[in-house]
Design an enzyme around this catalytic site. Structure first.
Site, PDB file in Angstrom:
ATOM      1  N   LYS A  91       8.029   3.229  10.237  1.00  0.00           N
ATOM      2  CA  LYS A  91       8.213   2.777   8.852  1.00  0.00           C
ATOM      3  C   LYS A  91       9.709   2.670   8.584  1.00  0.00           C
ATOM      4  O   LYS A  91      10.497   3.513   9.053  1.00  0.00           O
ATOM      5  CB  LYS A  91       7.561   3.794   7.905  1.00  0.00           C
ATOM      6  CG  LYS A  91       7.552   3.406   6.441  1.00  0.00           C
ATOM      7  CD  LYS A  91       6.780   4.437   5.623  1.00  0.00           C
ATOM      8  CE  LYS A  91       6.681   4.059   4.149  1.00  0.00           C
ATOM      9  NZ  LYS A  91       5.870   5.047   3.388  1.00  0.00           N
ATOM     10  N   SER A 136       2.267   3.037   0.645  1.00  0.00           N
ATOM     11  CA  SER A 136       3.423   2.211   0.936  1.00  0.00           C
ATOM     12  C   SER A 136       3.637   1.945   2.426  1.00  0.00           C
ATOM     13  O   SER A 136       4.374   1.037   2.780  1.00  0.00           O
ATOM     14  CB  SER A 136       4.673   2.867   0.361  1.00  0.00           C
ATOM     15  OG  SER A 136       4.908   4.125   0.976  1.00  0.00           O
ATOM     16  N   SER A 189       0.571   7.516   0.875  1.00  0.00           N
ATOM     17  CA  SER A 189       1.088   6.335   1.569  1.00  0.00           C
ATOM     18  C   SER A 189       0.794   6.224   3.059  1.00  0.00           C
ATOM     19  O   SER A 189       1.059   5.181   3.644  1.00  0.00           O
ATOM     20  CB  SER A 189       2.591   6.227   1.358  1.00  0.00           C
ATOM     21  OG  SER A 189       2.833   5.695   0.094  1.00  0.00           O
TER      22      SER A 189
HETATM   23  N1  GLN Z   1       1.321   5.018  -4.303  1.00  0.00           N
HETATM   24  C1  GLN Z   1       1.993   6.226  -4.646  1.00  0.00           C
HETATM   25  C2  GLN Z   1       3.255   5.891  -5.376  1.00  0.00           C
HETATM   26  O1  GLN Z   1       3.478   4.750  -5.599  1.00  0.00           O
HETATM   27  C3  GLN Z   1       2.287   7.030  -3.409  1.00  0.00           C
HETATM   28  C4  GLN Z   1       3.392   6.470  -2.615  1.00  0.00           C
HETATM   29  C5  GLN Z   1       3.709   7.273  -1.389  1.00  0.00           C
HETATM   30  O2  GLN Z   1       2.920   8.083  -0.927  1.00  0.00           O
HETATM   31  N2  GLN Z   1       4.903   7.067  -0.865  1.00  0.00           N
HETATM   32  O3  GLN Z   1       4.026   6.724  -5.740  1.00  0.00           O
END
Ligand code: GLN
Length: 484
Positions: free
Chosen positions: A75, A150, A174
């Site tokens: 990532k 994400s 994410s």
């Molecule tokens: N979707 C969640 C957010 O937008 C979690 C994102 C993540 O785990 N990095 O904060």
């Protein structure tokens, strides 16, 4: 089957038997990238040259221990020395870190063949990878759908067989949510299990690095590689790291599985519920004791998260000011204007929203009412888990309320986007480990079954997941993408 379609442990066997080389694996992955990447769009940066060099070096040595010689990717919020690390943000578009994240260093020490950096929601804020400042990634199961986020690039690259495994980060879901949407295995380890050094911080008390793999065995192998204490991360825990492959035992007789009813309430697709119900019946067939239970504070987890995570983000992202590194507006007339215009240009709308939310929640007069209150709620959520784990070995719930949604379906509705992490966020607040495994399908799209464990009981989760995998045929199904 092409080599790129195999798992890391299958490839490792072939490497050890000298049937194939690391270069063969890389070639196969590169061929796959050439076939499907224009459709999937998982990569922000390809590092073909350095991957070739590593593969050649491993083959010369002929020592295929651990995950040596296996093609993988990262990532793009994991710092890689000499290779740009963008967080899919204009702010860091040209940022080339002078050091490696600890997990990256471990992978390099093991001679993992790193093929590149994967797309994500900007600064890991989002659930669909549509918040990438560069381009959205597609779900390999249906190109019109999101891969989740994400870590959407990580999940899509693995599901599309462009790489054998990938690393992601999980602050509120994410890793697990994109793993569910793309039909792969995603693990968020216990907070502190894996060093966060060199992971670009979003919400430091929630962030954790983990894996996206094609099966449970690979999940154990990657966890072996990345876990462990690191003096560079004061929140990493100095606890012994077991060999996680020891937990790959296909037997859960007598295991106690709790099923918190709050995770099946309004908003969860009936077909998703049905898939999870069937999965739980399977577990019962396999000798586990499955019982309904309650985590009463679940409904408060999402609102608490959307105070705590933005609060920490607003503080973490203060470093991007045009002075230290990253983007700088060179036309500004004075330094205050430079700060403002750099941040106005460098951050996308969702990141700005989080910074504003967080700054507001932390401002004097509101701190107690919002931030402190949210921390108290966090404690209640954590205590729900403590109580449940006094009775159960693992908890089982859906990873997401729905299957992968369409690109643009939720991008204008912030709250409905936030809701897609409703079943993953409580786990980050509690700091416990959880894994998402393909638990079935709805209309040809994968559904994630989420298994949650006690702190540092990743092994127990792996054992339950492995038993489920060995007795069903959901893991390893491939999307009909390109040439299969
Ligand atoms: N979707 C969640 C957010 O937008 C979690 C994102 C993540 O785990 N990095 O904060």
């Amino acid at each position: 089957m092409e080599l790129c379609q195999l798992t890391a442990h299958e490839l490792k066997d072939k490497l050890v038997q000298k049937e194939i080389t690391a270069t063969d694996i890389l070639d196969s992955c590169l061929q796959r990238v050439a076939q499907v990447e224009t459709q999937v769009k998982a990569f922000v940066t390809l590092t073909e040259e350095s991957a070739r060099e590593t593969a050649r070096a491993v083959d010369e040595k002929g020592d295929y221990r651990g995950l040596a010689g296996i093609t993988c990717a990262l990532k793009d919020n994991l710092c890689t020395k000499g290779i740009r690390t963008t967080c899919s943000s204009r702010m860091l578009e040209n940022f080339v870190p002078p050091y490696d994240a600890t997990v990256v260093r471990k992978m390099k020490d093991e001679q993992a063949v790193i093929l590149g950096k994967l797309n994500m929601d900007e600064f890991a804020m989002g659930s669909s990878t549509e918040n990438s400042a560069f381009f959205p990634t597609s779900n390999p199961w249906d190109l019109e759908r999101v891969p989740g986020g994400s870590s959407g690039g990580s999940a899509a690259a693995v599901a599309a067989d462009e790489v054998i495994y990938a690393l992601g980060s999980d602050t509120g879901g994410s890793i697990r949510q994109p793993a569910a949407f793309c039909g792969v295995v995603g693990m968020k380890p216990t907070y502190g299990r894996v060093s966060r050094y060199g992971l670009v911080a979003f919400a430091s008390s929630l962030d954790q690095i983990g894996s996206l793999t094609k099966d449970v065995t690979d999940c154990a192998l990657v966890l072996n590689l990345i876990s462990g204490y690191d003096k560079m991360d004061s929140t990493s825990v100095n606890a012994e790291v077991p060999d996680y492959t020891r937990f790959l035992v296909p037997d859960i007789k007598g295991f106690k599985i709790g099923v918190p009813r709050e995770y099946f309430q309004a908003g969860v697709d009936e077909r998703v519920k049905e898939v999870i119900k069937q999965a739980l019946l399977k577990m019962e067939d396999l000798g586990a004791m499955v019982e309904e239970t309650s985590l009463p504070h679940t409904e408060y987890a999402l609102p608490a998260y959307y105070i705590i995570a933005p609060a920490e983000a607003s503080s973490n992202l203060a470093r991007f000011d045009g002075v230290r590194y990253g983007l700088r507006d060179t036309e500004a007339e004075n330094i205050i204007e430079m700060f403002a215009s750099t941040r106005a240009r460098g951050f996308g709308p969702e990141v700005k929203r989080r910074i504003m939310l967080g700054t507001y929640a932390l401002s004097s007069g509101y701190y107690d009412a919002y931030y402190l209150k949210a921390l108290k709620v966090r404690r209640l959520v954590k205590e729900d888990f403590d109580r449940a784990f006094a009775r159960y070995d693992v908890l089982a719930v859906p990873t997401t309320p729905t299957v992968a949604f369409k690109i643009h379906e939720k991008s204008d509705n912030v709250l409905s986007m936030y809701m897609s992490d409703i079943a993953t966020i409580p786990i980050n607040l509690a700091g416990v480990p959880a894994l998402s495994i393909p638990g079935g399908f709805v209309d040809g799209l994968p559904v994630g079954l989420q298994l949650i464990g006690k702190p540092f009981a990743e092994g127990t989760i792996l054992r339950v997941a492995y038993t489920f995998e060995q007795n069903t045929d959901y893991v390893g199904r491939k999307p009909k993408l390109g040439v299969n």
